[in-house]
Design an enzyme around this catalytic site. Structure first.
Site, PDB file in Angstrom:
ATOM      1  CG  LEU B 137      49.746  40.101  37.945  1.00 46.68           C
ATOM      2  CD1 LEU B 137      50.239  38.915  38.484  1.00 46.68           C
ATOM      3  CD2 LEU B 137      48.527  39.734  37.319  1.00 46.68           C
ATOM      4  N   GLY B 139      49.743  44.889  42.845  1.00 47.74           N
ATOM      5  CA  GLY B 139      50.788  44.457  43.769  1.00 47.74           C
ATOM      6  C   GLY B 139      52.060  44.153  43.250  1.00 47.74           C
ATOM      7  CB  SER B 210      47.457  48.527  30.768  1.00 47.69           C
ATOM      8  OG  SER B 210      48.830  48.475  31.545  1.00 47.69           O
TER       9      SER B 210
END
Lengths: 306, 306
Positions: B137, B139, B210
């Site tokens: 994700l 962060g 991705s």
């Protein structure tokens, strides 16, 4: 599969801990926080000793709220900020690289810096990353010279990599045709990839017709000054056509290929390239001889040492 | 500007001299001619000693005319041809690589082989080229771990290069937005570039969200078996959102960014990746600790030696 477990906050969120209230212990210890291009940890320790992470403020309002603190932090390392900015600007001339920006068709793009930079990789490889851009007609011998050059560099313990226009069309540029805008995009992408290789410290050899000056100039503009070495393989059309290694001239003459460079599409010879390798007049140069001319250029210009 | 002069035929056209009537003296001397993937010079001398140039016949009729001769030549080195073909097929799995072919939207694309191959570069670098694909994700710490990994590899004298999704959007992928097909194209191009870096012998670290398995699988399929090392940075959404280093989660929650991974667009966790780096449960791992887990994997799997 390897699985490593570690917990969430405080350490997890500490990766990017907010620093509005002053440099956090995490930022101080790990050097993780960066504020508008300034490595906060750099206030306390040297830049290269830490993992750093680019960071910028989410909203203008928040940024203003912490403005006085930011101003205070900026003062002692203003010179360093300028130096960093200039360094990056030189590596990516013509580009404005804010920490968070709108880029092309995308928004909110952050620039991530890394402690290991081009010069570190160059030191490791004992060479300087650059792009040797071979340009010339189909059949002029670009690929052959690229291979000879790669072999000669390898024998000297130097790392090079060939980006061959035809080969790249098997992968990255698989989606591109030979129509004008796609040929231009083909060159642009190869130029961008070559820039990455040069940044990696590699001597990148590109081999593609690249018939238009503006496309070659656009690629040159991507590289720091001096690092784009344009090599014109100057072989007359009639020689290339006599060779016709791929049989393409024959197809073009028969009208089976349209827009073929040299036949019904122009080739613009470089007006100020670094090296011209000619197949004209008397004397007979082998691909290896020609490669050595490029090697001499690299040697004289310091690219074969860190 | 350096200018080197050399004459036209016979030596100039000899670069690609026709070999219908048997191996030419030029082909014999310089090893320049290749016939349907067969290095003709290989009949007489070893492959690595020469500059070679891929070559194929222009027309079917001509090819048939020389068929018996070709058949004769093929016999003694049939095994070598198979070996070469397999070698290239392994490097570019899923692709059929004829010497002259139609590729994607382009026609008449020749594949150029070079005497300096991946294994030579690996020998030079004393490492194996591969792709370390960091996924997770926004962060989750991909860029931070990528930097820590790059630093650790550098300290071991290994050459790595980071392809950061955000950074690549400043250049190669400048033309792409965040709409679904562009995100997919962004990943495809980075996968293709990563493949080139791995082929160059470099340990290529990619850092991009991705989110879709199919996109990651497509990139995996580009690499020889084992050389695509998928690393899942498994940090819970709430931790990433609490960090929110770019302020993007806040914008996404406010509806100012659409299709944001984890908020209104899914993240598909890898179903069979090589390494999972978790920020869950007890214990606290620094980015360097996590990088060392990847380093151990590389060491155990032979990527840190030639």
């Amino acid at each position: 599969m390897i699985t490593a477990k570690a917990p969430p906050p405080p350490c997890a969120s500490g990766f990017f801990r907010k620093i509005e209230s002053g440099p956090s212990p995490v930022a101080e210890t790990l050097g993780l926080a960066k504020l508008r291009g300034i490595n906060v940890a750099g206030l306390y320790r040297s830049r290269r000793s830490f993992v750093s992470h680019a960071r910028s403020k989410p909203t203008k309002a928040k940024e203003n709220a912490g403005a006085s603190l930011i101003d205070d932090w900026l003062k002692p390392i203003k010179a360093k900020e300028d130096s960093d900015t200039e360094e990056r600007a030189a590596a990516f001339p013509g580009k404005n690289l804010p920490q968070m920006s709108n880029v092309g068709n995308a928004t909110n793009i952050l620039w991530h810096d890394c402690p290991i930079q081009k010069q570190d990789r160059q030191q490791l490889l004992q060479q300087k990353g650059c792009v040797i851009w071979l340009t010339g007609l189909s059949g002029s011998g670009k690929s052959t010279i690229a291979c000879a050059l790669s072999r000669s560099l390898h024998s000297r313990g130097k790392l090079s990599y060939i980006l061959d226009g035809d080969n790249i069309r098997h992968g990255l540029n698989h989606d591109l045709s030979f129509k004008a805008e796609d040929r231009s995009e083909n060159i642009r992408r190869i130029g961008e990839v070559a820039k990455l290789f040069a940044d990696a410290g590699v001597i990148c050899i590109t081999s593609l017709i690249s018939p238009y000056q503006k496309d070659r100039d656009a690629c040159r503009a991507l590289l720091p000054k001096g690092d784009f070495i344009e090599v014109f393989i100057d072989v007359p059309l009639q020689v290339c056509e006599a060779r016709d290694p791929k049989g393409l001239y024959k197809l073009a003459r028969a009208g089976k290929i349209k827009g073929f460079t040299g036949i019904d599409d122009p080739y613009e010879p470089p007006c100020s390239c670094e090296i011209v390798l000619q197949q004209k007049g008397n004397g007979c140069k082998s691909p290896s001889d020609m490669a050595e001319i490029v090697i001499s250029y690299l040697e004289e210009n310091g690219y074969l040492r860190a």
